[in-house]
Design an enzyme around this catalytic site. Structure first.
Site, mmCIF file in Angstrom:
data_model
loop_
_atom_site.group_PDB
_atom_site.id
_atom_site.type_symbol
_atom_site.label_atom_id
_atom_site.label_comp_id
_atom_site.label_asym_id
_atom_site.label_seq_id
_atom_site.Cartn_x
_atom_site.Cartn_y
_atom_site.Cartn_z
ATOM 1 N N ARG A 1 -19.431 8.714 -5.963
ATOM 2 C CA ARG A 1 -18.411 7.920 -5.243
ATOM 3 C C ARG A 1 -18.197 6.491 -5.934
ATOM 4 N NH1 ARG A 1 -20.258 5.116 -1.419
ATOM 5 N NH2 ARG A 1 -21.457 6.665 -0.526
ATOM 6 N N TYR B 1 8.391 3.271 -0.566
ATOM 7 C CA TYR B 1 7.930 4.721 -0.330
ATOM 8 C C TYR B 1 7.480 4.797 1.290
ATOM 9 C CZ TYR B 1 4.958 8.896 -0.714
ATOM 10 O OH TYR B 1 4.283 10.166 -0.241
ATOM 11 N N ASP C 1 4.290 -1.724 -6.980
ATOM 12 C CA ASP C 1 4.222 -0.357 -7.037
ATOM 13 C C ASP C 1 4.972 0.185 -8.300
ATOM 14 O OD1 ASP C 1 4.473 2.408 -6.921
ATOM 15 O OD2 ASP C 1 4.239 2.483 -4.742
ATOM 16 N N LYS D 1 2.827 11.530 -9.807
ATOM 17 C CA LYS D 1 4.127 11.497 -10.174
ATOM 18 C C LYS D 1 4.375 11.514 -11.838
ATOM 19 C CE LYS D 1 4.671 11.203 -5.860
ATOM 20 N NZ LYS D 1 4.574 9.843 -5.156
HETATM 21 C C1 LIG Z 1 4.368 9.115 -3.815
HETATM 22 C C2 LIG Z 1 4.234 7.787 -3.886
HETATM 23 C C3 LIG Z 1 3.120 6.936 -3.323
HETATM 24 C C4 LIG Z 1 2.042 7.688 -2.490
HETATM 25 O O1 LIG Z 1 1.411 8.655 -3.733
HETATM 26 P P1 LIG Z 1 0.482 9.779 -2.991
HETATM 27 O O2 LIG Z 1 -0.124 9.882 -4.347
HETATM 28 O O3 LIG Z 1 1.456 10.599 -2.496
HETATM 29 O O4 LIG Z 1 -0.278 9.260 -2.109
HETATM 30 C C5 LIG Z 1 3.352 5.806 -3.421
HETATM 31 N N1 LIG Z 1 4.338 5.055 -3.944
HETATM 32 C C6 LIG Z 1 5.535 5.740 -4.586
HETATM 33 C C7 LIG Z 1 6.540 5.058 -5.039
HETATM 34 C C8 LIG Z 1 5.509 7.004 -4.504
HETATM 35 O O5 LIG Z 1 6.479 7.636 -5.251
#
Ligand SMILES: *Cc1c(COP(=O)(O)O)cnc(C)c1O
Length: 386
Positions: free
Chosen positions: A52, A104, A176, A201
């Protein structure tokens, strides 16, 4: 191989954080599928105690991603939401966050339905309007949260100016960077205090893993987030770290192709008689085009558009594609099509969605690395069927 400080981005993508395994010489970082580590004496160990807290495969990925963001420190998480939540958990009841309003959907949900219950206050503003951002700041504001390009309207915030504003009001600036990836945009160099990612992504890039990441060059902030992570436990498994590490090696190549294909698709859609609007920062008519050109190396693989005919036609069209798969998520090698109002952004109340400019009939594309001509032909035949 150790990477020199002045190594280029593609060299870092392949090598950073990944010396051949010291025990065997394995060139690819092994999947250290272990929860614990033998200690030579009580408290005397090789830097790993319990998975962890830390794991060698994860450490390699953290070093790799930190290098790509130009950060001193990196932390990998079980998901993008695990990363974002751990950042918010460094705050306390009574603290205030100013957030972009077309973030998001899951971020909006966590902010409004989970963290607001714990006494953290959120104000949502159009983050491209820096006057609105500044008016939302209060003496309790600890964090500015920005997504650029934003999801799903691909709005562009001037990162440098937004960070100056946050600093002026004593708040940290977080970006982000999931939509751009560090191949196109490096927010820390533009003044951000921290960068968050869903590695699910573009960083992973193959739609086969869920993960998150946070980068910062601020040691105290890194230690606060790491403390939360170790306390609360949103950590990724070594197999997932291995998959993202494999993905980042081709990040620059993939992202270049995503950009080329998206530009071709966006140009085609904007000239299409059945298309009412196209949102793509690479088009000169996009309101954020000039800023995107200045702060990004390319315009990314995401496009949103509206068909003439609205919601019902949009639903028919997105169900009629053959190459574009109807699915949530983005950033993989394969093209995806989605309907934010009923899929990724269903957690945002309709009134809020419309207020932020997200129409019921909006369609979102994650343009993959296939042949652009095949993607365009697929969209055209689906529009004809709709
Ligand atoms: C998908 C996404 C998230 C969340 O990520 P997860 O891996 O699905 O938890 C946060 N911000 C953006 C811009 C995203 O596309």
């Amino acid at each position: 191989m150790s990477t020199a400080k002045n190594a280029g981005f593609s060299t870092l993508a392949v090598h950073a954080g990944q010396a051949p395994d010291s025990a065997t010489g394995a060139v690819m970082t092994p999947i250290y599928q272990t929860s614990t580590y033998a200690q030579e004496a009580p408290g005397r160990h090789k830097g790993f105690e319990y998975s962890r807290t830390g794991n060698p495969t994860r450490a390699a990925l953290e070093a790799n991603l930190a290098a790509l963001e130009g950060a001193r420190f990196g932390l990998c998480f079980s998901s993008g939401m695990g990363a974002i939540s751990s950042v918010i958990m460094t705050l306390s009841a009574g603290d205030h966050v100013v957030s972009g309003n077309d973030v998001y959907g899951g971020t909006y949900r966590a902010f409004t339905k989970v963290f607001s219950r714990m006494g953290i206050d959120f104000t949502f503003v159009d983050a491209t309007d820096l006057g609105a951002v500044e008016r939302a700041m209060t003496p309790r504001t600890k964090l500015l949260w920005v997504e650029t390009p934003s999801n799903p309207l691909l709005r562009i915030t001037d990162i440098r100016k937004a960070c100056v504003l946050a600093k002026k009001h004593g708040a940290l600036a977080a970006v982000d960077n999931t939509f751009a990836s560090p191949a196109l945009q490096q927010p820390l160099a533009l003044g951000a205090d921290l960068v968050a990612h869903s590695t699910t992504k573009y960083l992973g890039g193959h739609s086969d893993v869920v993960g998150g990441f946070v980068a910062t060059s601020d040691q105290a902030l890194y230690e606060r987030i790491k403390f939360v992570q170790n306390s609360v436990g949103a950590v990724p498994g070594p197999m997932d770290c291995f998959l993202v590490l494999r993905g980042t090696k081709t990040l620059p190549l993939r992202v270049r192709r995503h950009c080329e294909n998206a530009m071709a698709v966006a140009r085609h859609l904007s000239a299409h008689p059945q298309v009412a609007r196209v949102y793509y920062p690479g088009l000169p008519g996009h309101p954020g085009h000039r800023i995107a050109k200045a702060q990004m190396k390319g315009f990314g693989g995401m496009i949103s558009f509206e068909l003439k005919g609205g919601l019902e036609r949009a639903k028919r069209m997105i169900s009629a594609t053959n190459i574009f798969a109807l699915a949530e998520s983005l950033g993989g090698v394969e093209s995806l099509i989605g309907h934010p109002a009923t899929m990724t952004h269903a957690a945002i109340p309709r009134g809020e969605r419309l207020k932020s400019g997200l129409a019921d009939g909006l369609i979102r594309l994650s343009v993959g690395i296939e042949d652009a001509k095949d993607l365009i032909a697929d969209l055209d035949q689906a529009v004809r069927k709709s």
